[in-house]
Design a protein around this motif. Structure first.
Motif, PDB file in Angstrom:
ATOM      1  N   LEU A  89       0.619   4.914   6.454  1.00 39.06           N
ATOM      2  CA  LEU A  89       0.865   3.627   5.810  1.00 39.06           C
ATOM      3  C   LEU A  89      -0.462   2.984   5.427  1.00 39.06           C
ATOM      4  N   GLY A  90      -0.476   2.375   4.251  1.00 36.89           N
ATOM      5  CA  GLY A  90      -1.679   1.681   3.799  1.00 36.89           C
ATOM      6  C   GLY A  90      -1.506   0.181   3.740  1.00 36.89           C
ATOM      7  N   SER A  91      -0.604  -0.355   4.542  1.00 36.64           N
ATOM      8  CA  SER A  91      -0.294  -1.792   4.517  1.00 36.64           C
ATOM      9  C   SER A  91      -1.501  -2.623   4.929  1.00 36.64           C
ATOM     10  N   GLU A  92      -1.519  -3.844   4.407  1.00 37.71           N
ATOM     11  CA  GLU A  92      -2.682  -4.704   4.679  1.00 37.71           C
ATOM     12  C   GLU A  92      -2.272  -6.168   4.690  1.00 37.71           C
ATOM     13  N   ARG A  93      -2.694  -6.872   5.710  1.00 38.09           N
ATOM     14  CA  ARG A  93      -2.513  -8.319   5.775  1.00 38.09           C
ATOM     15  C   ARG A  93      -3.726  -8.997   5.150  1.00 38.09           C
ATOM     16  N   ARG A  94      -3.464  -9.936   4.237  1.00 39.90           N
ATOM     17  CA  ARG A  94      -4.553 -10.531   3.456  1.00 39.90           C
ATOM     18  C   ARG A  94      -4.613 -12.049   3.600  1.00 39.90           C
TER      19      ARG A  94
ATOM     20  N   GLY B  83       0.816  -1.213   0.000  1.00 42.81           N
ATOM     21  CA  GLY B  83       0.000   0.000   0.000  1.00 42.81           C
ATOM     22  C   GLY B  83       0.849   1.262   0.000  1.00 42.81           C
ATOM     23  N   ILE B  84       0.244   2.389   0.338  1.00 40.55           N
ATOM     24  CA  ILE B  84       0.959   3.660   0.320  1.00 40.55           C
ATOM     25  C   ILE B  84       1.887   3.763   1.524  1.00 40.55           C
ATOM     26  N   ALA B  85       2.922   4.569   1.386  1.00 37.70           N
ATOM     27  CA  ALA B  85       3.833   4.850   2.495  1.00 37.70           C
ATOM     28  C   ALA B  85       4.308   6.288   2.336  1.00 37.70           C
ATOM     29  N   LYS B  86       3.860   7.142   3.211  1.00 38.98           N
ATOM     30  CA  LYS B  86       4.202   8.568   3.130  1.00 38.98           C
ATOM     31  C   LYS B  86       4.569   9.083   4.518  1.00 38.98           C
ATOM     32  N   ALA B  87       5.491  10.040   4.541  1.00 38.79           N
ATOM     33  CA  ALA B  87       5.845  10.677   5.805  1.00 38.79           C
ATOM     34  C   ALA B  87       6.446  12.046   5.532  1.00 38.79           C
TER      35      ALA B  87
ATOM     36  N   GLY C 142       5.040  -6.837   6.823  1.00 38.86           N
ATOM     37  CA  GLY C 142       4.155  -7.346   7.852  1.00 38.86           C
ATOM     38  C   GLY C 142       3.495  -6.271   8.676  1.00 38.86           C
ATOM     39  N   SER C 143       3.890  -5.014   8.469  1.00 37.67           N
ATOM     40  CA  SER C 143       3.325  -3.922   9.273  1.00 37.67           C
ATOM     41  C   SER C 143       1.835  -3.744   9.010  1.00 37.67           C
ATOM     42  N   ILE C 144       1.142  -3.302  10.045  1.00 39.46           N
ATOM     43  CA  ILE C 144      -0.249  -2.882   9.876  1.00 39.46           C
ATOM     44  C   ILE C 144      -0.269  -1.461   9.324  1.00 39.46           C
ATOM     45  N   ALA C 145      -1.432  -1.013   8.917  1.00 38.99           N
ATOM     46  CA  ALA C 145      -1.599   0.354   8.424  1.00 38.99           C
ATOM     47  C   ALA C 145      -1.750   1.330   9.590  1.00 38.99           C
TER      48      ALA C 145
END
Length: 470
Positions: A248-253, A99-103, A120-123
């Motif tokens: 962060l837009g990370s996602e576990r699927r 997903g997205i990653a911005k800072a 493995g990070s959550i959003a």
């Protein structure tokens, strides 16, 4: 002068004859090893393989659609090369989407930042997190922070990775990436960022796997580029309060099925015994997985192919294993060890190529102590390729590192990784980082190793007991 008994004299002649026969066989195998090195030096096969993998497949994160493409690519490529047996074995892998990653730094001096989510990070919550940074020199320093002292803050582990030929600096700092989120959450942090585990000064962030722990609230985790870590430090010289915004837009699927892909060069007189040479097929999704581990895939495949093309078969079977899901927890390696538990006693030795394409400069072993010196002698041909002998404490590589505990001898063919962590786990892991001549030297050494081990008469077991922790 006394005459030796006839039986004793006959026994002496027999021992001498056997010794001479063994030496003759060793000399013949040594000559084949030299010819394999010459073949590797003149062949472009390894480079063609890694070019094909990086161009036709590209990034291949475990469980992703491109991971499936990579498995199909490997099956087709190994079959086209003529290996006698090509098959795949299922591996259950976690599915994670970046997903997205911005800072950006909000205050005291607004600045954009280059970051990447850790594997493995959550959003973050929708809209992201804005909070003050709490800096620590190391994971240990973070763990020593008072309970609750990071409430509402973003922890920042600022550990620099030292440059070493053998990659020793990575081992000193990578724990901050894998364990930092748990330590920060236990102190009340809402997120964690780390200085990239890399030796470069490029404005590129290094990803890599992190872990959560049952009973500890998961928090978002990201890595910032080394120049951006320097920028945070420069601001902290001017004020003790630096705030940043992280999204962060990370996602576990869930889970998916991937595969260990395996090919074999069948042995002759000891076909049921196995010399395993491996690499991992998956990669992170930021670059094209050229040095990590497309190079390894190419090295072991080409080495086995050169043995396959010899006029004589090796005594033992040479097995190429392209492991699934190494990056997300050595899952392919662990699955292989469990699936092949019944035949591990027949695994003569194993080695994995997973440290880029720098020249091999040393071979370390993990064999029976009494066999170490003789194993070194068997690989004498590699000295002409710039390879020296090493210790008897090898791990063999990530995906085979669990095998010594199960009694399987291993070897580590040490590559020069001086610049490996400049590119490792970044968008800069691309084909142009591979030197074809260095790649060919790797193939030559792996081919010699696999051939000499497949024809060795040494008893490599039992391994020395592992020292007990004090």
């Amino acid at each position: 002068m006394k005459t030796l008994p006839l039986a004793l004299l006959s026994l002496g002649l027999l021992v001498a004859a056997n010794s001479q026969a063994n030496q003759t066989t060793t000399d013949k195998n040594h000559k084949v090893a030299i010819s394999l090195a010459n073949t590797a030096a003149q062949s472009s096969l390894a480079y063609e393989l890694v070019e094909s993998l990086t161009v036709e497949v590209g990034p291949r994160l475990a469980g992703s659609d491109q991971d499936k493409v990579a498995v199909d690519w490997a099956m087709a490529k190994l079959k086209s090369l003529g290996f006698e047996r090509v098959y795949k074995e299922p591996v259950t892998v976690p599915v994670w989407h970046r997903g997205i990653a911005k800072a950006n730094i909000v205050s005291p001096y607004p600045q954009p930042m280059v970051i990447t989510a850790l594997g493995g990070s959550i959003a973050t919550p929708k809209g992201g997190i804005t909070a003050e940074v709490a800096r620590f020199d190391s994971l240990d320093a973070l763990k020593a922070a008072p309970e609750g002292s990071l409430k509402g803050k973003i922890a920042f582990i600022d550990a620099k990775t030292e440059r070493h030929r053998d990659g020793a600096g990575y081992g000193k700092t990578s724990s901050g990436r894998s364990k930092g989120a748990v330590a920060a959450a236990e102190k009340g942090a809402v997120a964690i960022i780390i200085r990239s585990i890399g030796t470069d000064t490029d404005r590129m962030a290094h990803t890599g796997m992190m872990r959560y722990q049952d009973g500890v609230e998961p928090i978002p985790a990201a890595a910032v580029s080394n120049p951006d870590a320097d920028m945070i430090n420069a601001m902290l010289k001017r004020t003790d309060k630096v705030s940043l915004h992280l999204e962060l837009g990370s996602e576990r699927r869930g889970e998916a099925t991937s595969y260990n892909v395996i090919a074999e060069v069948s042995g002759s007189s000891k076909a049921d015994e196995i010399v395993l040479i491996g690499a991992h097929l998956d990669s992170w999704d930021e670059g094209t997985g050229a040095i990590d581990d497309g190079a390894g895939v190419a090295i072991v495949t080409a080495a086995a192919k050169h043995i396959l093309d010899l006029p004589a078969k090796p005594q033992r079977t040479v097995r190429v294993v392209l492991y699934a899901a190494e990056e997300v927890g050595l899952i392919g390696g662990k699955t292989y060890a469990k699936a092949h538990e019944a035949e591990l006693a027949k695994h003569y030795i194993a080695a994995e190529s997973d440290f880029g394409a720098g020249r091999i400069y040393q071979i370390d072993w993990n064999v029976a102590p009494r066999a170490h010196a003789d194993a070194v002698k068997l690989m004498h041909a590699a000295e002409q390729l710039g390879v020296s002998s090493g210790n008897n404490q090898a791990s063999g590589g990530p995906d085979v590192s669990m095998l010594p505990a199960l009694g399987v001898p291993v070897a580590s063919l040490r590559q020069d990784g001086s610049d490996y962590f400049d590119y490792h786990h970044t968008p800069n892991d691309t084909l142009d980082k591979i030197d074809p001549a260095a790649l060919a030297q790797n193939v030559a050494v792996y081919a010699q190793f696999a051939w000499m081990m497949a024809n060795s008469e040494l008893e490599l077991r039992p391994l020395a007991p592992k020292p007990q922790a004090q």
